[in-house]
Enzyme design. Structure first.
Site, PDB file in Angstrom:
ATOM      1  N   CYS A  74      -6.999 -34.784 -16.953  1.00 54.92           N
ATOM      2  CA  CYS A  74      -6.108 -35.628 -16.201  1.00 54.92           C
ATOM      3  C   CYS A  74      -6.791 -36.329 -15.226  1.00 54.92           C
ATOM      4  O   CYS A  74      -6.274 -37.002 -14.171  1.00 54.92           O
ATOM      5  CB  CYS A  74      -5.214 -34.693 -15.584  1.00 54.92           C
ATOM      6  SG  CYS A  74      -5.880 -33.425 -14.322  1.00 54.92           S
TER       7      CYS A  74
ATOM      8  N   ARG B 186       0.362 -34.576  -7.774  1.00 50.82           N
ATOM      9  CA  ARG B 186      -0.511 -34.516  -6.506  1.00 50.82           C
ATOM     10  C   ARG B 186       0.456 -34.262  -5.400  1.00 50.82           C
ATOM     11  O   ARG B 186       0.475 -35.053  -4.664  1.00 50.82           O
ATOM     12  CB  ARG B 186      -1.521 -35.661  -6.421  1.00 50.82           C
ATOM     13  CG  ARG B 186      -2.501 -35.823  -7.552  1.00 50.82           C
ATOM     14  CD  ARG B 186      -3.518 -37.011  -7.191  1.00 50.82           C
ATOM     15  NE  ARG B 186      -4.683 -37.006  -7.948  1.00 50.82           N
ATOM     16  CZ  ARG B 186      -4.645 -37.842  -9.228  1.00 50.82           C
ATOM     17  NH1 ARG B 186      -3.597 -38.670  -9.350  1.00 50.82           N
ATOM     18  NH2 ARG B 186      -5.843 -37.873  -9.696  1.00 50.82           N
TER      19      ARG B 186
ATOM     20  N   HIS C  93      -9.551 -41.417  -3.731  1.00 54.60           N
ATOM     21  CA  HIS C  93      -8.073 -41.139  -3.946  1.00 54.60           C
ATOM     22  C   HIS C  93      -7.598 -42.509  -3.505  1.00 54.60           C
ATOM     23  O   HIS C  93      -6.314 -42.715  -3.817  1.00 54.60           O
ATOM     24  CB  HIS C  93      -7.877 -40.183  -2.809  1.00 54.60           C
ATOM     25  CG  HIS C  93      -8.242 -38.741  -3.621  1.00 54.60           C
ATOM     26  ND1 HIS C  93      -8.849 -37.930  -3.355  1.00 54.60           N
ATOM     27  CD2 HIS C  93      -7.550 -38.257  -4.867  1.00 54.60           C
ATOM     28  CE1 HIS C  93      -9.198 -36.884  -4.008  1.00 54.60           C
ATOM     29  NE2 HIS C  93      -8.239 -36.865  -5.009  1.00 54.60           N
TER      30      HIS C  93
ATOM     31  N   GLU D  14     -12.259 -28.436 -12.826  1.00 51.54           N
ATOM     32  CA  GLU D  14     -13.093 -29.453 -12.024  1.00 51.54           C
ATOM     33  C   GLU D  14     -14.239 -29.181 -11.392  1.00 51.54           C
ATOM     34  O   GLU D  14     -14.643 -29.896 -10.386  1.00 51.54           O
ATOM     35  CB  GLU D  14     -12.100 -30.104 -11.086  1.00 51.54           C
ATOM     36  CG  GLU D  14     -10.998 -29.340 -10.328  1.00 51.54           C
ATOM     37  CD  GLU D  14     -10.034 -30.287  -9.714  1.00 51.54           C
ATOM     38  OE1 GLU D  14     -10.140 -31.364  -9.652  1.00 51.54           O
ATOM     39  OE2 GLU D  14      -9.075 -29.566  -8.944  1.00 51.54           O
TER      40      GLU D  14
ATOM     41  N   ARG E 285       1.005 -29.577  -9.132  1.00 56.03           N
ATOM     42  CA  ARG E 285      -0.240 -29.198  -8.631  1.00 56.03           C
ATOM     43  C   ARG E 285      -0.222 -28.659  -7.279  1.00 56.03           C
ATOM     44  O   ARG E 285       0.324 -29.540  -6.413  1.00 56.03           O
ATOM     45  CB  ARG E 285      -1.396 -30.171  -8.981  1.00 56.03           C
ATOM     46  CG  ARG E 285      -2.679 -29.589  -8.358  1.00 56.03           C
ATOM     47  CD  ARG E 285      -3.754 -30.633  -8.508  1.00 56.03           C
ATOM     48  NE  ARG E 285      -3.722 -31.630  -7.669  1.00 56.03           N
ATOM     49  CZ  ARG E 285      -4.582 -32.535  -7.462  1.00 56.03           C
ATOM     50  NH1 ARG E 285      -5.638 -32.505  -8.356  1.00 56.03           N
ATOM     51  NH2 ARG E 285      -4.525 -33.549  -6.670  1.00 56.03           N
TER      52      ARG E 285
ATOM     53  N   ARG F 197     -17.734 -39.278  -5.262  1.00 58.51           N
ATOM     54  CA  ARG F 197     -16.878 -40.116  -6.097  1.00 58.51           C
ATOM     55  C   ARG F 197     -16.332 -41.196  -5.309  1.00 58.51           C
ATOM     56  O   ARG F 197     -15.684 -42.172  -5.809  1.00 58.51           O
ATOM     57  CB  ARG F 197     -15.684 -39.352  -6.592  1.00 58.51           C
ATOM     58  CG  ARG F 197     -14.872 -38.533  -5.425  1.00 58.51           C
ATOM     59  CD  ARG F 197     -13.877 -37.676  -6.147  1.00 58.51           C
ATOM     60  NE  ARG F 197     -12.449 -38.201  -6.426  1.00 58.51           N
ATOM     61  CZ  ARG F 197     -11.302 -37.350  -6.871  1.00 58.51           C
ATOM     62  NH1 ARG F 197     -11.505 -36.004  -6.843  1.00 58.51           N
ATOM     63  NH2 ARG F 197     -10.343 -38.026  -6.950  1.00 58.51           N
TER      64      ARG F 197
ATOM     65  N   ASN G 236     -12.337 -36.183 -12.250  1.00 58.94           N
ATOM     66  CA  ASN G 236     -12.908 -36.900 -11.174  1.00 58.94           C
ATOM     67  C   ASN G 236     -13.757 -36.236 -10.488  1.00 58.94           C
ATOM     68  O   ASN G 236     -14.874 -36.507 -10.028  1.00 58.94           O
ATOM     69  CB  ASN G 236     -11.799 -37.489 -10.275  1.00 58.94           C
ATOM     70  CG  ASN G 236     -10.879 -38.153 -10.981  1.00 58.94           C
ATOM     71  OD1 ASN G 236     -10.815 -38.900 -12.159  1.00 58.94           O
ATOM     72  ND2 ASN G 236      -9.457 -38.232 -10.574  1.00 58.94           N
TER      73      ASN G 236
HETATM   74  C1  PEP Z   1      -9.684 -34.663 -10.746  1.00 55.17           C
HETATM   75  O1  PEP Z   1     -10.330 -34.542 -10.050  1.00 55.17           O
HETATM   76  O2  PEP Z   1      -9.929 -35.206 -11.995  1.00 55.17           O
HETATM   77  C2  PEP Z   1      -8.099 -34.661 -10.386  1.00 55.17           C
HETATM   78  C3  PEP Z   1      -7.270 -35.060 -11.154  1.00 55.17           C
HETATM   79  O3  PEP Z   1      -7.867 -34.476  -9.196  1.00 55.17           O
HETATM   80  P1  PEP Z   1      -8.109 -35.317  -7.847  1.00 55.17           P
HETATM   81  O4  PEP Z   1      -8.285 -36.732  -8.421  1.00 55.17           O
HETATM   82  O5  PEP Z   1      -6.700 -35.526  -7.279  1.00 55.17           O
HETATM   83  O6  PEP Z   1      -9.120 -35.054  -7.111  1.00 55.17           O
HETATM   84 MG    MG Z   2      -9.941 -32.979  -8.216  1.00 51.31          MG
END
Ligand code: PEP
Ligand code: MG
Length: 582
Positions: free
Chosen positions: A506, A298, A191, A435, A334, A469, A458
């Protein structure tokens, strides 16, 4: 000159002085003092040194009493070091003769001493260097203590070199003065990396350990296009990077001029490009770049940016700002995705025992367990929704039950608002993020109940390939081009198509122009990306036809290694839009 390679996460090349935040977040400013301030600063250094010596003496006595004199001797050695006249002389001379801040003088001198010891070729002495680092920390703690300048109070441009920056710290960076940052840890889609893109600060993460030899104040080149950080560059290197900086600015300016043109393929297929935002103000960057709306807001950053719990009014004001700025364009709000690496300071205790926060209480799970918190947000969304084209989306949904429960709470809130006679929007579309692999496997079933899907690659990649990640040590295994990921996207697209439900991607994958031909070829007609990526994505859309994209997707799907897929897509991008391959 020290050259380090890491993971490029936010593009752009910048050159500027380093500001080091060690793993303990010490700021080591190298500001020069005015001549008049020198005497005061010398006293400040002496006071800090005396205080450190007193602390060490106390530790020596305490440890001597409890563990015996052989352990207390460790502290005698520290004390000897702290009182070493050569060391004190050097620090004082940097303050007095070169007008350096005491923090900088201490850090510079002690690190030089430590390096000398490490280079003597003697194991015992090399280990003593750690004691010097320890002494440096003690002194900096005293010096920076209360008067530690907050990152948000910078007065000159800096490149931050840090062990790590939390999303909360990154969210509050002063973008007027922080021109770039580089961290030892972090991955492509951590993030902190996403925020760097949002704030449009060039950034490199996952550099591994490199801060020990850097004091701050050194000239740094940070290349967010290629993931390089060069400390103390020579003249030739500086000149080379200034050229590449100029080129990257020229390309960016040309691409920004695309904002008024349609996002349409060469054979006339319209492709919607939405923006991902974390802060309400970013909506203007999306619209300025010709976005079709906001595809992912977000909202948890309302909790991470400030130090107080946002009220219903805070939520409402933020959502109204975004909805009004978008006019008729859709805005996908979201609901909170708190947990894992996004934990507000006030809630830390609640997560403290989690051994594996990415698999723990996170996101929709937290919202379902904390209904009052969730309802505050839902009330605000429903009330604000009357001002625009609002959609609501639940994150990290792993089971149908979770989706149904979340929707039921939303309905409850509608009833409350109705009873209270408060104006709100009853018919906003309700979607979910895909996800988690279970959501892909059950996409058919979900498609019967949701109004739309948004694929969060992600997390989907993280949970499918079992790769954190944010962890640079597995960054080479975390691959958007993995065949399993391509198949998952394909299967969600098919489920959406069969049930007439729209599908967006996204995650960061959709901000990477390499993947645009593939995604179009798989049938995707809408993506949501970091605002700064929108012009590049539009450039790809405008230079490709759907049959060509389908050919590229078919070939990519025939390959069985992520590496080959990504290499092939890079080659195709270079052919379609050479400017985008830097
Ligand atoms: C994702 O997981 O791809 C997403 C867009 O949400 P975040 O990156 O905020 O976890
Ligand atoms: Mg996510």
């Amino acid at each position: 000159m020290q050259v380090r390679s890491g993971i490029p996460v936010s593009p752009g090349v910048v050159v500027g002085p380093a500001l080091v935040l060690g793993s303990e977040d010490f700021r080591i400013p190298r500001h020069y003092l005015s001549r008049d301030a020198v005497d005061v600063e010398l006293v400040r250094f002496k006071t800090a040194l005396d205080s450190v010596c007193r602390d060490i003496e106390e530790h020596e006595i305490l440890v001597g009493d409890q563990l015996g004199s052989q352990y207390a001797a460790i502290f005698s050695a520290h004390l000897q070091m702290a009182r070493d006249p050569r060391l004190i002389k050097e620090v004082e001379s940097l303050i007095r003769d070169e007008c350096c801040s005491p923090e900088y003088a201490v850090s510079k001198t002690l690190r030089r001493f430590a390096e000398q010891m490490q280079n003597l070729g003697d194991q015992y002495l090399a280990e003593r260097a750690l004691d010097i680092f320890d002494l440096e920390k003690r002194l900096l703690r005293k010096l920076l203590g209360e008067s530690r300048e907050e990152l948000s109070n910078l007065t000159q441009p800096v490149i931050i070199l840090a062990h790590d920056l939390t999303p909360g710290e990154t969210a509050t960076l002063n973008t007027e003065f922080v021109i770039g940052f580089a961290t030892e840890v972090g991955g492509h889609t951590s993030h902190t990396a996403i925020l760097a893109g949002a704030l449009e600060i060039p950034a490199v993460v996952g550099l591994g350990r490199y801060l020990a030899g850097v004091s701050g104040g050194e000239m740094v080149i940070l290349d967010g296009d290629h993931g390089q950080v060069i400390i103390d560059p020579d003249e030739a290197t500086l000149a080379r990077f200034r050229d590449s900086q100029a080129r990257s600015i020229r390309v960016r300016e040309r691409l920004e001029s695309l904002e008024i043109l349609d996002s349409e393929t060469q054979d006339g297929q319209r492709v919607q490009i939405f923006g991902n935002i974390e802060f309400p103000e970013e909506v203007h960057q999306c619209m300025k770049r010709g976005a079709d709306g906001v595809g992912l807001y977000r909202t948890e950053f309302l909790y991470l940016g400030g130090n107080k719990e946002p009220t219903e009014q805070d939520h409402y004001d933020a959502y109204c700002q975004v909805l009004k700025a978008c006019g008729d364009h859709p805005v996908v709000i979201r609901t909170l995705d708190i947990g894992a690496d996004k934990v507000p300071a006030r809630l830390r205790n609640r997560f403290a025992d989690s051994q594996n926060p990415m698999l723990g209480l996170r996101s929709i799970r937290l919202s379902l367990q904390s209904t009052p918190l969730f309802k505050v947000q839902l009330r605000a969304v429903l009330r604000a929704a009357v001002f625009g084209n609002c959609r609501i989306m639940f994150p990290l949904v792993a089971s149908l039950l979770e989706f149904r429960q979340a929707r039921m709470i939303l309905m409850d809130v509608m009833e409350d608002l109705e009873d209270e006679g408060v104006d709100f929007c009853r018919d906003l579309p309700i979607g979910m993020m895909v996800e988690v692999p279970s959501a892909v496997i059950l996409a058919e079933e979900f498609a019967r109940e949701v109004d739309f899907f948004s694929i969060g690659t992600n997390d989907l990649i993280q949970y499918t390939l079992a790769c954190d990640r944010s962890d640079p040590s597995v960054a080479n295994l975390y691959r958007s081009g993995d065949p399993s990921i391509l198949r998952m996207i394909q299967s969600v697209l098919k489920a959406g198509e069969r049930h007439g439900k729209s599908v967006t991607v996204c995650g960061q994958m959709s901000s990477d122009p390499r993947f645009m031909p593939l995604l179009l070829g798989l049938g995707l007609r809408q993506v949501s990306a970091t605002p700064h990526a929108i012009p590049r994505l539009k450039e790809v859309v405008r230079n490709i036809s759907i049959p060509e994209a389908e050919r590229i997707a078919a070939h990519a799907c025939s390959l069985d290694l992520a590496r080959d897929v990504e290499h092939y897509l890079l080659g195709e991008l270079g052919r379609i839009c050479p400017d985008l391959v830097v």
